[in-house]
Structures are given as structure tokens and as C-alpha cells.
Write an enzyme that holds these catalytic residues in place. Structure first.
Site, PDB file in Angstrom:
ATOM      1  N   HIS A  80       0.841  -1.199   0.000  1.00 51.13           N
ATOM      2  CA  HIS A  80       0.000   0.000   0.000  1.00 51.13           C
ATOM      3  C   HIS A  80       0.875   1.249   0.000  1.00 51.13           C
ATOM      4  O   HIS A  80       0.662   2.176  -0.785  1.00 51.13           O
ATOM      5  CB  HIS A  80      -0.922  -0.012   1.226  1.00 51.13           C
ATOM      6  CG  HIS A  80      -1.566   1.300   1.541  1.00 51.13           C
ATOM      7  ND1 HIS A  80      -2.587   1.822   0.796  1.00 51.13           N
ATOM      8  CD2 HIS A  80      -1.315   2.225   2.517  1.00 51.13           C
ATOM      9  CE1 HIS A  80      -2.950   3.000   1.298  1.00 51.13           C
ATOM     10  NE2 HIS A  80      -2.200   3.268   2.342  1.00 51.13           N
ATOM     11  N   ASP A 109       7.147  23.007 -25.154  1.00 57.59           N
ATOM     12  CA  ASP A 109       7.100  21.632 -24.664  1.00 57.59           C
ATOM     13  C   ASP A 109       8.169  21.497 -23.577  1.00 57.59           C
ATOM     14  O   ASP A 109       8.856  22.462 -23.259  1.00 57.59           O
ATOM     15  CB  ASP A 109       7.377  20.633 -25.812  1.00 57.59           C
ATOM     16  CG  ASP A 109       6.774  19.256 -25.523  1.00 57.59           C
ATOM     17  OD1 ASP A 109       7.069  18.703 -24.451  1.00 57.59           O
ATOM     18  OD2 ASP A 109       6.016  18.754 -26.360  1.00 57.59           O
ATOM     19  N   TRP A 145       7.520  -0.587   3.930  1.00 57.29           N
ATOM     20  CA  TRP A 145       8.076   0.126   2.774  1.00 57.29           C
ATOM     21  C   TRP A 145       9.449   0.692   3.117  1.00 57.29           C
ATOM     22  O   TRP A 145      10.213   1.029   2.223  1.00 57.29           O
ATOM     23  CB  TRP A 145       7.128   1.234   2.320  1.00 57.29           C
ATOM     24  CG  TRP A 145       7.249   2.524   3.074  1.00 57.29           C
ATOM     25  CD1 TRP A 145       6.710   2.799   4.292  1.00 57.29           C
ATOM     26  CD2 TRP A 145       7.950   3.711   2.660  1.00 57.29           C
ATOM     27  NE1 TRP A 145       7.026   4.077   4.667  1.00 57.29           N
ATOM     28  CE2 TRP A 145       7.792   4.673   3.685  1.00 57.29           C
ATOM     29  CE3 TRP A 145       8.690   4.059   1.533  1.00 57.29           C
ATOM     30  CZ2 TRP A 145       8.354   5.944   3.608  1.00 57.29           C
ATOM     31  CZ3 TRP A 145       9.250   5.342   1.476  1.00 57.29           C
ATOM     32  CH2 TRP A 145       9.078   6.257   2.500  1.00 57.29           C
ATOM     33  N   SER A 172      13.182   6.479 -13.108  1.00 54.65           N
ATOM     34  CA  SER A 172      12.105   7.267 -13.714  1.00 54.65           C
ATOM     35  C   SER A 172      11.998   8.644 -13.055  1.00 54.65           C
ATOM     36  O   SER A 172      11.903   9.667 -13.733  1.00 54.65           O
ATOM     37  CB  SER A 172      10.795   6.502 -13.580  1.00 54.65           C
ATOM     38  OG  SER A 172       9.701   7.346 -13.789  1.00 54.65           O
ATOM     39  N   SER A 173      12.040   8.666 -11.716  1.00 52.21           N
ATOM     40  CA  SER A 173      11.912   9.946 -11.008  1.00 52.21           C
ATOM     41  C   SER A 173      13.083  10.860 -11.289  1.00 52.21           C
ATOM     42  O   SER A 173      12.917  12.064 -11.460  1.00 52.21           O
ATOM     43  CB  SER A 173      11.852   9.718  -9.501  1.00 52.21           C
ATOM     44  OG  SER A 173      10.751   8.956  -9.172  1.00 52.21           O
ATOM     45  N   HIS A 256      13.261  11.579   4.391  1.00 54.53           N
ATOM     46  CA  HIS A 256      12.657  12.835   4.807  1.00 54.53           C
ATOM     47  C   HIS A 256      12.477  13.817   3.670  1.00 54.53           C
ATOM     48  O   HIS A 256      11.371  14.323   3.485  1.00 54.53           O
ATOM     49  CB  HIS A 256      13.308  13.474   6.026  1.00 54.53           C
ATOM     50  CG  HIS A 256      12.316  14.432   6.625  1.00 54.53           C
ATOM     51  ND1 HIS A 256      11.285  14.010   7.418  1.00 54.53           N
ATOM     52  CD2 HIS A 256      12.104  15.739   6.404  1.00 54.53           C
ATOM     53  CE1 HIS A 256      10.489  15.035   7.687  1.00 54.53           C
ATOM     54  NE2 HIS A 256      10.959  16.093   7.083  1.00 54.53           N
ATOM     55  N   GLU A 258      11.991  12.994   0.787  1.00 51.65           N
ATOM     56  CA  GLU A 258      10.913  12.371   0.028  1.00 51.65           C
ATOM     57  C   GLU A 258       9.540  12.873   0.478  1.00 51.65           C
ATOM     58  O   GLU A 258       8.670  13.124  -0.350  1.00 51.65           O
ATOM     59  CB  GLU A 258      10.996  10.846   0.164  1.00 51.65           C
ATOM     60  CG  GLU A 258       9.808  10.070  -0.393  1.00 51.65           C
ATOM     61  CD  GLU A 258       9.680  10.122  -1.911  1.00 51.65           C
ATOM     62  OE1 GLU A 258      10.664  10.495  -2.572  1.00 51.65           O
ATOM     63  OE2 GLU A 258       8.588   9.812  -2.416  1.00 51.65           O
ATOM     64  N   TYR A 260       8.822  15.717   1.586  1.00 48.42           N
ATOM     65  CA  TYR A 260       8.619  17.060   1.030  1.00 48.42           C
ATOM     66  C   TYR A 260       8.438  17.004  -0.471  1.00 48.42           C
ATOM     67  O   TYR A 260       7.749  17.852  -1.045  1.00 48.42           O
ATOM     68  CB  TYR A 260       9.750  18.000   1.445  1.00 48.42           C
ATOM     69  CG  TYR A 260       9.670  18.263   2.925  1.00 48.42           C
ATOM     70  CD1 TYR A 260       8.608  18.985   3.427  1.00 48.42           C
ATOM     71  CD2 TYR A 260      10.581  17.745   3.810  1.00 48.42           C
ATOM     72  CE1 TYR A 260       8.453  19.175   4.780  1.00 48.42           C
ATOM     73  CE2 TYR A 260      10.445  17.928   5.166  1.00 48.42           C
ATOM     74  CZ  TYR A 260       9.378  18.644   5.654  1.00 48.42           C
ATOM     75  OH  TYR A 260       9.228  18.816   6.984  1.00 48.42           O
ATOM     76  N   SER A 271      -1.055  27.593  -3.439  1.00 56.17           N
ATOM     77  CA  SER A 271      -0.645  28.991  -3.591  1.00 56.17           C
ATOM     78  C   SER A 271      -1.183  29.611  -4.875  1.00 56.17           C
ATOM     79  O   SER A 271      -1.085  30.817  -5.059  1.00 56.17           O
ATOM     80  CB  SER A 271       0.878  29.109  -3.596  1.00 56.17           C
ATOM     81  OG  SER A 271       1.401  28.557  -2.424  1.00 56.17           O
ATOM     82  N   HIS A 305      14.929  12.113  12.967  1.00 60.80           N
ATOM     83  CA  HIS A 305      13.740  12.167  13.834  1.00 60.80           C
ATOM     84  C   HIS A 305      12.791  11.006  13.538  1.00 60.80           C
ATOM     85  O   HIS A 305      11.815  10.831  14.257  1.00 60.80           O
ATOM     86  CB  HIS A 305      13.030  13.525  13.740  1.00 60.80           C
ATOM     87  CG  HIS A 305      12.363  13.819  12.439  1.00 60.80           C
ATOM     88  ND1 HIS A 305      12.252  15.094  11.949  1.00 60.80           N
ATOM     89  CD2 HIS A 305      11.777  13.021  11.519  1.00 60.80           C
ATOM     90  CE1 HIS A 305      11.614  15.053  10.795  1.00 60.80           C
ATOM     91  NE2 HIS A 305      11.323  13.816  10.503  1.00 60.80           N
ATOM     92  N   HIS A 306      13.055  10.249  12.471  1.00 61.50           N
ATOM     93  CA  HIS A 306      12.251   9.050  12.211  1.00 61.50           C
ATOM     94  C   HIS A 306      12.745   7.870  13.033  1.00 61.50           C
ATOM     95  O   HIS A 306      12.162   6.793  12.954  1.00 61.50           O
ATOM     96  CB  HIS A 306      12.326   8.672  10.726  1.00 61.50           C
ATOM     97  CG  HIS A 306      11.699   9.695   9.828  1.00 61.50           C
ATOM     98  ND1 HIS A 306      10.407   9.628   9.420  1.00 61.50           N
ATOM     99  CD2 HIS A 306      12.200  10.819   9.284  1.00 61.50           C
ATOM    100  CE1 HIS A 306      10.128  10.665   8.641  1.00 61.50           C
ATOM    101  NE2 HIS A 306      11.196  11.407   8.539  1.00 61.50           N
ATOM    102  N   THR A 331       7.050  26.543   7.644  1.00 61.98           N
ATOM    103  CA  THR A 331       5.720  25.992   7.383  1.00 61.98           C
ATOM    104  C   THR A 331       4.650  26.938   7.917  1.00 61.98           C
ATOM    105  O   THR A 331       3.634  27.188   7.259  1.00 61.98           O
ATOM    106  CB  THR A 331       5.570  24.603   8.030  1.00 61.98           C
ATOM    107  OG1 THR A 331       6.728  23.823   7.694  1.00 61.98           O
ATOM    108  CG2 THR A 331       4.343  23.888   7.518  1.00 61.98           C
ATOM    109  N   LYS A 334       4.100  29.799   5.623  1.00 61.25           N
ATOM    110  CA  LYS A 334       3.249  29.469   4.483  1.00 61.25           C
ATOM    111  C   LYS A 334       1.769  29.509   4.871  1.00 61.25           C
ATOM    112  O   LYS A 334       0.955  30.104   4.175  1.00 61.25           O
ATOM    113  CB  LYS A 334       3.603  28.084   3.915  1.00 61.25           C
ATOM    114  CG  LYS A 334       5.023  28.008   3.393  1.00 61.25           C
ATOM    115  CD  LYS A 334       5.233  26.863   2.435  1.00 61.25           C
ATOM    116  CE  LYS A 334       4.620  27.133   1.100  1.00 61.25           C
ATOM    117  NZ  LYS A 334       5.324  28.122   0.298  1.00 61.25           N
ATOM    118  N   ARG A 453       1.601   0.422  15.383  1.00 62.58           N
ATOM    119  CA  ARG A 453       1.234   0.344  13.973  1.00 62.58           C
ATOM    120  C   ARG A 453       1.683  -0.998  13.407  1.00 62.58           C
ATOM    121  O   ARG A 453       2.401  -1.748  14.057  1.00 62.58           O
ATOM    122  CB  ARG A 453       1.851   1.503  13.198  1.00 62.58           C
ATOM    123  CG  ARG A 453       3.358   1.521  13.240  1.00 62.58           C
ATOM    124  CD  ARG A 453       3.935   2.779  12.634  1.00 62.58           C
ATOM    125  NE  ARG A 453       3.815   2.789  11.183  1.00 62.58           N
ATOM    126  CZ  ARG A 453       4.700   3.388  10.367  1.00 62.58           C
ATOM    127  NH1 ARG A 453       5.735   4.032  10.863  1.00 62.58           N
ATOM    128  NH2 ARG A 453       4.531   3.360   9.064  1.00 62.58           N
TER     129      ARG A 453
END
Lengths: 536, 289, 40
Positions: A80, A109, A145, A172-173, A256, A258, A260, A271, A305-306, A331, A334, A453
Site C-alpha cells: 500500500h 514543450d 516500505w 524514472s523519477s 525525509h 521524500e 517534502y 498557492s 527524527h524518524h 511551514t 506558508k 502500527r
């Protein structure tokens, strides 16, 4: 490579002939066709990943094991996440970038059309490989994951499939990101200075830099897993002098930024949508650009922090706590700027605005739980509980996914030349917003009450809120079926719209016809047009 | 057939949950972290509540302004946009500086608590905890007591895919073990935590302790239960560790110092005897709690 | 159209290759970093 790519765009120059049939898609070099394929692919993956979420919530509806084996449950949570992150949200952003960036910067283009074709067509193969691992002996990847060793090395035949599909998604990315950077840096119309660019282009530029820096890091990490598994290296095996925690450091150095990557383009869309429906220019344009840049910079120095519970030195924990708390400042800037944009505006509530507003409120809630998670001693209690699950789903579903929805509802009339069924879109919005809260808000309670979890079954005192959460999940999942239905209707029929589909919309894309010509700006837009678009 | 039967049982469960006769131990009131039974867990709880209320205060303010704007500045109510309002250095400075101040105010108590958590000096009892797939091994390093702790039989039977046992009838479903960790009250207990195969995480919410059990590395954690709080405290593995990750609970049996001394002496003697050559095959099992 | 401009062509090619090199540097850099750390 670049020569050929440029030639490909040149071949179709200035006449609106498009290839017909399957060739148009398989040999696609047009940014709109590729963008469409990315979006259709993302939508497909959104439903596949969603089906997996339904399996998870069905099993968690009540205590006891009813439907799936624990191993399959772990595969479902793992797949998932992979499908939603790499298959749904990231391709959706690339699809929107493909459609919008050339139109918004005044280019015909993307800079590298053939590379663009390649980076899209990698994805169906990557996900066919990943999803087919559901059917191999031992089942699909089930180690989460995050792929932490040594657990991930216990996967059976699915292990190399996981690694190679990650490599393909990464390639690809990276190629997609290079294309975006090169397009923005080289293809802007004369007069489209950096500080005149729309926020969506800015956030995507910064996202692309993040992608170029961190996707290779993920690729490196999984390469090392591969050699640990098959070639006898011991990068992450303590018995051979390696370090399993080192993998976590490398993974989150990717992971991390990622997150963002998943959210920054949503900042860009919000915005643009809020000013349009407030009929007022964005408040503090430059502050917004600097805030995004600071968030991107900070994302590189907060990764640990993870993993506060892995046992880091005190100084490291303090450093990562403080750097994480710092993210709250840009943040906050914003959120305050979006609010100030609405202040003394003239607001109306069309579907894109509704999704942007839900984003504003619910993403902020995700931000608050993020701030709580930064407090290390409290994080010891939150880590790996449903509180974390609630937190990241609040920033990813009503955050990133609602950002994508807002973008699609905002630009769909431009893409198709038709207005969609607004009533149906309003239904989609209200059902999604109500159910997303029913689904994820109770998970805060479950986590704080002590439910870990990634467990397929739980102690009976967690039953009530799990049932509520599952009901929310089924409701949310069903409501999403309205979305492809609405898009299908809109493509087939619907009232014609003018160039400027929304009264308050500014930006170069709204100066083109709806639908826009096959090659967006074959003549660079005039300075007057650019100035009118950049109303800030 | 099978699926339909399962769906039917789900529908029944739903009806039961919605009806007034929901199962005895309702979980609706479980909304927040609990203060726990150690000084440190209470400090953590207070930190959690502090940051929570700070967030609530900011939320009231920010959401208040947003909602006010949504009501006041509607086009349908004739609001006209003030297109000149695009920048205000003073306001922007204020909403940058105030969050900095709030963060500093939060960081100070958090850092102080963290320093205290990391202080593993002056411990009185050391136990080595090894996580494995799927259970825990406890080794009382100074007393020669070692044993394994697994999910208890009743939960294990009820959690099988096609078991017909209702989890609500099982005592502490999924939170019960055969042999709990036994510790004394009012003693600074140091845990040396490691993993045997993959990474696990030892978590007892009431103690405010969660630490990863990593193969090849030894992590330290400590707790000191209040002298007036003996009892059973439950937790679970908190790091995905494979198929039965959800089925490796932790139970800590906290006893008075005298009870603990009696238990550890009896246990050590029993294990010594069991290890004697004559009956080496006999498994080491602690006395029932 | 812009693509006919050979200097733009060259700029596009250079910047694409530059960013590809950056990506490759991150890939090999992190593997090297782990190797160095492990051999200590």
C-alpha cells in the site's frame, strides 16, 4: 541524447498534427500526452493502493483474524505504501508538472521530450514487476516500505523484484526531475524571470532538486541490500562488521526529503488556487519562495527524527529535535501567508477552492502532530504507534492527495475545454473531507492509547475506534469512485469554457485557448502577457 | 461461502457496537496517553500535554482567523478584494518571531527531560532483554536467572485465522504472556536491549520506555516504578519484525522488594537445579506469577 | 521556434548531463560512505 530529443519536438513543430492510435501514446513526446498518461497511471495506482488499504481496514474492523494471514497483512501495508507513494502521488505530480510547466513558463514543450517518454514508460514495467510479486512463492514484500534490514532480507522470491522495481522507479523519477529542472532553467520565455514564475513552477523546481539528490541515495541503499543478500557483502549485517542502523540513516536521508517531494507541489497548487478564488494576489510571494527553499534545505538535516528510538547519542537526538522544530517556522509562514491571502479578499467556493481550504485546515492539523512528534521524550511514546499513522496520513491524504485533487479540479477545464459537473465535484469534496476525518482522526486516539502500527490484530479495548476508522475508510474509498466518473463525463461533454476558465485566474496557462494547442507556446508570449500573469 | 460467513459476523459485530449492549469493556474513553507509573513517564506525559495545549492554542488562533475570513470576505456577501494587500513586513516579522519564541520555550523542558532519560547511572538491577521472532528473552545478569516470554496460549489459540474463539472472552487478549518480566518497585532497573534476528522494539507505555532491540548492538534504557504501584503492566513490540510482530506482547510483573527477593532466589535455585547434569533436559521455567 | 537555436540545444544538453552527474555522485557517494564507515 539531447539532440535527438530536441529533434523529436521539432518534428511536430507548429502544425497540430498528432499521431493517431497507439503510436500517439507509445511514441509520445508531447508534454500533454505524457502528462495525461502519468495522471491516468497515478489514478489507476491510487485505486490499486486504495484496494490494499481496504483489505487492511477490513481486517482491522474487529479483533481476531478474519480475512488474511498476518504475512499477507504485512504485505498489504508494505505494498500500500509503495504503490501510493511511488505509484500514485509522485506520478500524479509529474503528470501535473508535464501538463502545466511548459504552459506556465511560456515554452512549447518540455526540454527533453524523448527522455520524458522514457521516464514515463519505465513506470508501468516497474509496477508490473512490483505487483506481480504478490503471486510469487513467499508472497509480496512484507518488511514495510522502509525495507529495514535484517527483516527485508527475509523476503523470498519477492526480494529482488522489490529491489529492481525500486531501482526502476528511482530512475524514472530522476530522469523526470532532470527534465523539469532543465525545462525551467532553459525554456522560460524571455521576460519570465525566476521571481515571476508561478508558485507551482517554483515548488516543482525545488522538488526536482530534492529528487535528484535523494532518489540516487535510495537506489544506493537498495543496491547495498541486494549485494548483502546475494553477493555476501555485510553493509548492514552486524556479524560481518556492518551496521543495520546505518541503513536507517541512509534510508531516512532519502526518506525525509521524500516526504517534502510529496507535499511541496501541493504547496504550489494551493498557492495558486487560493489567490484565484480570493480574487487577490498571493500574500508575500517572495516569502513563500524562500519558505519553500528553507523547508527543502532543512529536510536534509532532520532525517534521524524518524528513528529516535534506535539509541542515538544525546547530542544527536538534541540536534535532530531542534532542527525538526525549526521546520515549523517556514511551514507556519506558508500557512499564515495563505490565510493573509484570503484576508480582505472576495472569496468564492468552487471545487478547487474547497479542496485547497480542506488542505489548509487538515494539513495544519498534520503539522501540529508533527510538532508533537519532534519532542523527543514524547516521541518515545508516539514512535511506531497509530499516532504516527494518523500524522502522516493527515499530511499525505488531505495534504498531498487533496492538493492533487485541487490541481485537477483547477486545471481540468483548461485541459479539456469543458466545465465539469460542479455538483458532483462538490459531493466528491464533502464526502472525501468528512470520511477522511472519520478515517484518520480516531487513529490519534488509538496511538495515544497504546496501539502499535503495522499489527494485523489488536487488544479488545481498541475495537471501538478501529471500527470507526474502518467505516471512514470504506466511505472514503467509495467516494473516490466519483472522481474518475466525473473526469470521464467532463472529457466527453460539458459546457465549453473560455481561455480564462475561472474569473480570478492569473498566469500564462489562462492566456492560451481551452483546450490549449498541442504545442503550447510555439511563439513565446509577449512581455505584456507575462506581466499580466505574474500579478504579484 | 467462507467470505459471506465472515461478512455476516462483521455485520453482527457492527450491530453490537452500535447497539446499547456493546461489550462490557468499552474503548470509547481511550483518547489520550496515560501518565504511567514512573516519575519519568509522568514527566513525558506532562510534556505531551504541554505541547498538545500549545498546539490547541495556536489552532484556535489560526483556525479562528481562517474561519473569520471565510465568513466575512465572501464574494456572495458583496466582499470586494483589496488587491493592494500583498505584503506587510511588520506582520510577517511577527509571525516569524513568535513561533521561534514558542519553539524555544518548548525545546528547553524537552531537552531537560531528554538529558534525564539518558542518565543510566546508579542503576540497582540490570536485565538483558533480547527480542527474537517472536518473543522476548530476559536474562537477570547478576542473579543467574534466564527465561523466555511468549504470547500466552489462550490468546494464541484465539488469534488463529479460523479460530471460533471470540477475542472478547480471552483474558487480556494479545497482551498476555506465559512468563512475565518480574521486577521490584522503587528500584532503578537498567535494561540492556538487543535483538537476536531482526530489529524489535521493547515498549511498555506505563513506564515511558521504548527502545529498539537491534541485532549486534546493545541499547540501554531504565525505569523506576513508584513504590506504591506494584502490579502488571503491559506493552507490545513496536518495530515491525515479521509475520507475528503483532503477537509478541510484553508483560512486566512489578512486585514489592520483599516479594521480588523471594521470587528471584527461588527462581535462581530452580534454574541451578535444572541445569545440573542429572536433568539437563528439563526446561527452565519460572514459577507462576 | 526556440529549439532551432543551437546555443539553447547545447545549454539543454549540458545542464541535463550535469544533473545526471550530480545524481550519479549521490548514488556512488553514499555507497562509498557506507564502505568507508564499515572498514573503520
Amino acid at each position: 541524447m539531447a539532440d535527438h530529443a530536441l529533434d523529436a519536438a521539432h518534428d511536430h513543430d507548429s502544425h497540430d498534427h498528432k499521431p493517431h492510435g497507439w503510436r500517439r501514446w507509445v511514441y509520445a513526446t508531447n508534454h500533454k500526452d505524457i502528462g495525461t498518461m502519468y495522471l491516468v497511471f497515478a489514478c489507476t495506482m491510487f485505486f490499486i493502493g486504495g484496494a490494499m488499504a481496504m483489505v487492511i481496514r477490513l481486517e482491522l474492523f474487529k479483533p481476531g483474524m478474519q480475512f488474511v494471514d498476518p504475512q499477507l497483512f504485512n504485505s498489504m501495508t508494505t505494498m500500500h505504501a509503495l504503490v501510493m507513494i511511488f505509484g500514485a502521488v509522485m506520478p500524479a505530480w509529474t503528470g501535473l508538472a508535464n501538463w502545466m510547466i511548459p504552459m506556465q513558463v511560456g515554452a512549447p514543450d518540455m526540454a527533453l521530450p524523448r527522455l520524458n517518454n522514457f521516464s514515463f514508460w519505465i513506470l508501468p514495467f516497474a509496477f508490473t514487476l512490483l505487483l506481480s510479486s504478490l503471486f510469487v512463492p513467499g508472497g509480496a514484500p512484507a518488511g514495510g516500505w522502509t525495507m529495514y534490514p535484517p527483516l527485508v532480507l527475509q523476503n523470498g522470491a519477492s526480494f529482488p523484484m522489490l529491489i529492481f522495481s525500486i531501482h526502476m522507479m528511482g530512475a524514472s523519477s530522476i530522469l523526470g526531475a532532470i527534465n523539469v529542472v532543465v525545462t525551467i532553467m532553459n525554456m522560460r520565455a524571455p521576460g519570465m524571470t525566476l521571481l515571476r514564475m508561478p508558485l507551482f513552477v517554483w515548488t516543482w523546481l525545488i522538488t526536482a532538486y530534492l529528487l535528484i539528490a535523494v532518489m540516487p541515495v535510495l537506489a544506493g541503499a537498495v543496491t547495498m541490500l541486494l549485494t548483502d543478500h546475494f553477493f555476501g557483502t555485510t553493509f548492514f549485517t552486524a556479524a560481518g562488521g556492518g551496521d543495520p542502523v546505518m541503513f536507517q540513516h541512509i534510508f531516512w536521508f532519502f526518506g525525509h526529503p521524500e516526504v517534502y517531494i510529496l507535499i511541496l507541489p501541493a504547496f504550489g497548487i494551493v498557492s495558486e488556487v487560493i489567490p484565484t478564488f480570493s480574487r487577490k494576489p498571493l500574500f508575500g510571494y517572495e516569502a513563500m519562495v524562500y519558505a519553500v527553499a528553507s523547508i527543502a534545505f532543512l529536510s536534509f538535516i532532520v532525517w534521524a527524527h524518524h528513528m529516535f528510538t534506535v539509541g542515538m547519542p544525546l547530542a544527536a537526538q538534541l540536534f535532530f529535535m531542534l532542527s525538526t522544530m525549526l521546520i515549523a517556522i517556514p511551514t507556519g509562514v506558508k500557512v499564515f501567508n495563505w490565510t493573509a491571502t484570503m484576508w480582505k479578499g472576495s472569496l468564492s467556493f468552487e471545487p478547487p477552492m474547497l479542496f485547497a481550504l480542506a488542505f489548509l485546515f487538515l494539513f495544519t492539523i498534520g503539522g501540529f502532530s508533527g510538532l508533537m512528534l519532534a519532542i523527543v521524550p514524547a516521541d518515545y511514546q508516539y514512535q511506531d504507534t497509530y499516532f504516527v499513522v494518523a500524522h502522516f496520513h493527515y499530511v499525505l491524504v488531505p495534504g498531498a492527495v487533496f492538493g492533487i485533487m485541487a490541481g485537477v479540479y483547477y486545471w481540468l477545464p483548461k485541459w479539456t475545454g469543458h466545465m465539469y459537473n460542479v455538483r458532483l465535484a462538490n459531493w466528491h469534496f464533502w464526502l472525501s473531507t468528512i470520511f477522511v476525518n472519520v478515517l484518520f482522526f480516531p487513529q490519534h486516539f488509538l496511538g495515544l492509547a497504546g496501539m502499535p502500527r503495522r499489527i494485523p490484530d489488536y487488544a479488545v479495548q481498541f475495537t471501538d475506534w478501529n471500527m470507526v476508522s474502518s467505516i471512514g475508510a470504506f466511505g472514503f474509498g467509495l467516494s473516490q469512485l466519483l472522481f474518475p466518473l466525473l473526469i470521464w463525463q467532463c472529457v466527453r461533454s460539458g459546457a465549453k469554457v473560455g481561455n480564462r476558465a475561472w474569473e480570478g485566474a492569473h498566469g500564462l496557462e489562462w492566456e492560451l485557448p481551452s483546450p490549449p494547442p498541442y504545442h503550447s507556446w510555439t511563439e513565446a508570449p509577449s512581455d505584456a502577457l507575462i506581466a499580466r500573469g505574474a500579478s504579484h | 461461502m467462507m467470505i459471506r460467513a465472515r461478512l455476516a459476523s462483521l455485520a453482527l459485530a457492527l450491530a453490537a457496537a452500535c447497539g446499547p449492549t456493546a461489550h462490557a469493556a468499552s474503548g470509547w474513553h481511550l483518547l489520550n496517553m496515560t501518565p504511567g507509573v514512573t516519575e519519568m513517564s509522568r514527566t513525558i506525559y506532562e510534556l505531551h500535554m504541554l505541547i498538545f495545549w500549545v498546539c490547541v492554542a495556536i489552532a484556535v488562533l489560526v483556525f479562528g482567523v481562517m474561519i473569520y475570513s471565510l465568513v466575512k470576505f465572501r464574494k456572495s456577501k458583496g466582499a470586494v478584494a483589496d488587491v493592494t494587500l500583498v505584503h506587510n513586513t511588520q506582520v510577517e516579522l511577527v509571525w516569524t518571531v513568535i513561533p521561534v519564541a514558542i519553539l524555544v520555550a518548548m525545546a528547553v523542558p524537552a531537552a531537560r527531560t531528554l538529558v534525564a532519560i539518558e542518565d543510566t547511572s546508579k542503576t540497582e538491577l540490570t536485565i538483558k532483554v533480547t527480542g527474537f521472532q517472536w518473543g522476548w528473552e530476559y536474562d537477570y545478569l547478576d542473579d543467574g536467572v534466564t527465561y523466555f516470554s511468549h504470547l500466552d496460549h489462550a490468546s494464541n489459540a484465539a488469534r488463529q485465522l479460523d479460530s471460533t474463539i471470540d477475542p472478547n472472552t480471552v483474558d487480556n487478549y494479545l497482551l498476555n504472556v506465559d512468563h512475565p518480566l518480574v521486577v521490584p518497585v522503587g528500584t532503578k532497573v537498567r535494561l540492556l536491549i538487543t535483538g537476536a534476528d531482526v530489529i524489535h522494539s521493547w515498549w511498555v507505555p506505563a513506564f515511558g520506555v521504548k527502545k529498539d532491540a537491534i541485532p549486534g548492538f546493545v541499547n540501554e534504557a531504565w525505569f523506576k516504578v513508584d513504590t506504591d504501584k506494584p502490579g502488571l503492566y503491559r506493552g507490545q513490540c513496536a518495530e515491525l519484525c515479521g509475520r507475528d510482530h503483532g503477537f509478541m506482547p510484553i508483560v512486566v510483573d512489578v512486585r514489592t522488594k520483599a516479594d521480588y527477593e523471594t521470587w528471584v532466589k527461588a527462581e535462581a535455585a530452580a534454574q541451578k537445579q535444572a541445569a545440573a547434569p542429572a536433568d539437563a533436559a528439563a526446561p527452565a521455567a519460572p514459577s507462576a506469577p | 521556434m526556440a529549439q532551432e537555436d543551437p546555443t539553447l540545444r547545447q545549454r539543454v544538453r549540458r545542464s541535463a548531463l550535469f544533473w545526471l552527474a550530480v545524481a550519479a555522485a549521490f548514488y556512488f557517494g553514499f555507497i562509498a560512505l557506507t564502505l568507508i564507515r564499515g572498514s573503520r
